[in-house]
Design an enzyme around this catalytic site. Structure first.
Site, short mmCIF file in Angstrom:
data_model
loop_
_atom_site.label_atom_id
_atom_site.label_comp_id
_atom_site.label_asym_id
_atom_site.label_seq_id
_atom_site.Cartn_x
_atom_site.Cartn_y
_atom_site.Cartn_z
N GLY A 154 -20.14 6.40 3.25
CA GLY A 154 -19.31 6.97 2.16
C GLY A 154 -19.89 7.00 1.52
N GLY A 182 -18.26 7.60 -2.47
CA GLY A 182 -17.25 7.51 -3.64
C GLY A 182 -17.16 6.24 -4.15
N ASN A 183 -16.32 6.31 -4.94
CA ASN A 183 -16.17 4.71 -5.62
C ASN A 183 -17.02 3.45 -5.96
OD1 ASN A 183 -14.78 2.29 -6.88
ND2 ASN A 183 -14.71 3.63 -8.79
N LYS A 241 0.68 -1.43 -0.26
CA LYS A 241 0.11 0.15 0.24
C LYS A 241 0.60 0.78 0.11
CE LYS A 241 -4.41 0.70 -0.20
NZ LYS A 241 -5.44 0.19 -0.57
P1 NAD Z 1 -13.01 7.58 -2.05
O1 NAD Z 1 -12.01 8.44 -2.20
O2 NAD Z 1 -13.82 7.40 -3.39
O3 NAD Z 1 -14.59 7.97 -1.01
C1 NAD Z 1 -14.15 7.75 -0.46
C2 NAD Z 1 -16.06 8.56 0.67
O4 NAD Z 1 -16.18 8.43 1.97
C3 NAD Z 1 -16.06 9.36 -0.32
O5 NAD Z 1 -17.66 10.00 -0.39
C4 NAD Z 1 -15.75 10.71 1.45
O6 NAD Z 1 -16.45 12.09 1.92
C5 NAD Z 1 -15.68 9.96 2.57
N1 NAD Z 1 -15.47 10.43 3.98
C6 NAD Z 1 -14.19 10.19 4.15
N2 NAD Z 1 -13.84 10.32 4.82
C7 NAD Z 1 -14.52 9.67 5.40
C8 NAD Z 1 -15.11 9.63 7.14
N3 NAD Z 1 -13.62 10.07 8.37
N4 NAD Z 1 -15.91 9.31 7.39
C9 NAD Z 1 -16.87 9.14 6.40
N5 NAD Z 1 -16.67 9.44 5.29
C10 NAD Z 1 -15.68 9.95 4.76
O7 NAD Z 1 -12.97 6.16 -2.20
P2 NAD Z 1 -12.51 4.73 -2.06
O8 NAD Z 1 -11.69 4.52 -3.96
O9 NAD Z 1 -14.49 4.81 -2.33
O10 NAD Z 1 -13.16 3.04 -1.23
C11 NAD Z 1 -13.71 3.32 0.22
C12 NAD Z 1 -12.89 2.70 1.13
O11 NAD Z 1 -12.55 0.84 0.36
C13 NAD Z 1 -11.53 2.53 1.69
O12 NAD Z 1 -11.77 1.94 3.04
C14 NAD Z 1 -10.50 2.22 0.85
O13 NAD Z 1 -9.52 1.64 0.97
C15 NAD Z 1 -11.39 1.04 0.74
N6 NAD Z 1 -11.45 -0.18 -0.88
C16 NAD Z 1 -11.38 0.74 -2.47
C17 NAD Z 1 -11.25 -0.11 -3.18
C18 NAD Z 1 -11.49 0.69 -4.66
O14 NAD Z 1 -11.18 -0.03 -5.78
N7 NAD Z 1 -11.58 2.38 -4.99
C19 NAD Z 1 -10.86 -1.37 -3.29
C20 NAD Z 1 -11.09 -2.66 -1.55
C21 NAD Z 1 -11.36 -0.95 -0.68
#
Ligand code: NAD
Length: 444
Positions: free
Chosen positions: A235, A237-238, A123
């Site tokens: 959340g 996000g993605n 990571k």
């Molecule tokens: P992202 O940046 O696209 O979205 C994150 C979301 O969480 C946003 O809506 C943001 O506003 C919100 N957020 C951030 N800090 C916060 C807090 N303190 N309290 C509440 N909401 C908060 O990220 P993502 O890619 O969707 O990833 C989200 C989680 O999923 C992370 O833990 C990441 O490690 C995990 N993850 C992501 C992927 C991937 O393919 N994107 C794969 C496996 C795991």
């Protein structure tokens, strides 16, 4: 992506990732220790697996748009590569800590192992808030991160990918810098690229869609039809967006999503009891997943405090934001109707939170299984890039479905056979495979 320079706010160390009260790496080590006892691992193996095999800390000097230089801190942690090249995302976050990166790298090792793909775990990250950087500054940061680490990552050693607040464009800048340094074309160096430049079709949807695939399998185990269920997601996000999209397609209704606004460092929820309308909320969300509160209110959404997502009267909770959300403090607030927690995020539940969910008989799909669709599709992208031959989207989703369904049932079988909770079963399966690979290589 728009350049947004305004609101630089001093970020208080009081949100979910508060390093003083919560250390994800210690939690990851505790989880490993417990499973090492179950598996009877010897001392050298425990010692090897408790710590990263390598880690890099570096400074990235950037000439900012105003002309001055700012130094950013970057990291790459490679936890274990006994089963294959390391694989893991890169985060941009103002509250990032090296212990969070270490924990996430260890979880990546287990995640690749639980879905049985031939990769290890790593990571990386940069301490920064992209909301306060211009497009040009973000590009310089991406290129600067690669310049510092380019000798120690690569298609056959360590393959980065997007994570919190990084995206396909960032991956392309990173690839371009890597290829400039190494003087060649290496599409397998990084995943999550735009499909027009070697990205796998389906990658952007993969994590969220596969979260829902595991929900589908779990509901089946619980004898519940998806079309009769409701969910609340932390959340937007993605992961959250594509989870919501597919969950609605299989007939469920999401009534609450949440978001973090870096302008005032506040988290908040948007609720509509009749169901969130995806296009409506998406149209008022920025590229980093921050929903515009004022516009949400204008569209008829109730705005609730940040923790309200886990108090909702729903069947399913999907944490899909950051670590440390279901804890001894917050777990008691979970509505009695909740039957299933699907961990879209990495490390959203602490060991105390876990115990409370188990005491209440809530079915848990642990993060290393639930959100493994992302790394599985990244692996497919790496394979396609190394072959320079790309698959149709249908083929990607079919292969993802097959891998994830098999992994879900492999974990479920271990849980049944050994009478373990789902998280412990996933860890037993994953750690056993990694420990064997280390032994077979003569590392311990
Ligand atoms: P992202 O940046 O696209 O979205 C994150 C979301 O969480 C946003 O809506 C943001 O506003 C919100 N957020 C951030 N800090 C916060 C807090 N303190 N309290 C509440 N909401 C908060 O990220 P993502 O890619 O969707 O990833 C989200 C989680 O999923 C992370 O833990 C990441 O490690 C995990 N993850 C992501 C992927 C991937 O393919 N994107 C794969 C496996 C795991």
């Amino acid at each position: 992506m728009t350049a947004r320079k305004a609101t630089t706010v001093a970020i208080k160390k009081s949100t979910a990732t508060d390093a003083k009260s919560y250390n994800p790496f210690e939690i990851a080590q505790q989880q490993l220790d417990r499973i090492a006892d179950v598996l009877g691992l010897d001392e050298p193996t425990r010692d090897l697996l408790r710590n990263p095999v390598r880690e890099y800390h570096f400074s990235i000097p950037i000439r900012m748009d105003h002309g001055g230089i700012q130094i950013f801190r970057g990291f790459r942690v490679q936890h274990n590569d006994a089963r294959g090249p390391c694989k893991g995302g890169i985060r941009f976050h103002p509250l990032e800590t090296v212990d969070t990166i270490r924990a996430l790298a260890m979880w990546m090792t287990w995640k690749c192992s639980v879905v049985d793909i031939p990769l290890g775990g790593s990571k990386g990250g940069i301490i920064c808030d992209p909301h306060n950087l211009s497009v040009h500054e973000i590009e310089q940061l991406c290129r600067g991160w690669v310049r510092q680490i380019s000798r120690d990552v690569g298609p056959y050693s360590d393959v980065p990918a997007p994570d919190v607040m990084t995206n396909p464009q960032d991956m392309l800048w990173m690839l371009d810098e890597f290829e400039t340094i190494h003087r060649g074309k290496y599409p397998g160096f990084i995943t999550g690229k735009p499909p027009s430049v070697g990205g796998s079709l389906g990658r952007k949807e993969a994590t969220g869609y596969m979260v829902i695939l595991t929900v589908r399998e779990a509901l089946n185990e619980l004898n519940i039809k998806p079309e009769n269920t409701t969910a609340s997601i932390q959340g937007f996000g993605n992961v959250a967006q594509y989870s919501l999209e597919l969950y609605h397609k299989i007939g469920g209704t999401v009534i609450c999503v949440s978001s973090w606004d870096p302008a005032d460092n506040k988290t908040f929820c948007c609720r509509k009891k009749t169901g969130i309308i995806f296009d409506e909320i998406y149209s008022i969300t920025d590229p980093w997943g921050t929903i515009n509160r004022t516009k949400a209110q204008e569209l008829g959404y109730e705005i609730l405090p940040g923790e309200a997502w886990l108090e909702q009267d729903v069947d399913i909770l999907i944490p899909a934001a950051v670590e440390n959300q279901i804890t001894a403090d917050t777990a008691p607030k979970i509505n009695p109707r909740v039957k299933l927690v699907a961990e879209g995020a990495n490390g959203p539940t602490t060991p105390e939170g876990d115990q409370m969910l188990a005491n209440r008989g809530i079915f848990l799909i642990p993060d290393i299984l639930c959100n493994a669709g992302g790394v599985t599709c990244s692996y497919f992208e790496q394979v396609q890039g190394n072959m320079n031959y790309y698959w149709e989207e249908k083929e990607v989703f079919e292969k993802l479905d097959a891998k994830m369904t098999a992994a879900f049932h492999a974990v479920r079988d271990v849980a049944r056979r050994r009478k373990l909770p789902m998280r412990d079963a996933a860890y037993v399966l994953a750690i056993d495979r990694v420990a064997r690979a280390c032994k077979d290589r003569g590392w311990c």
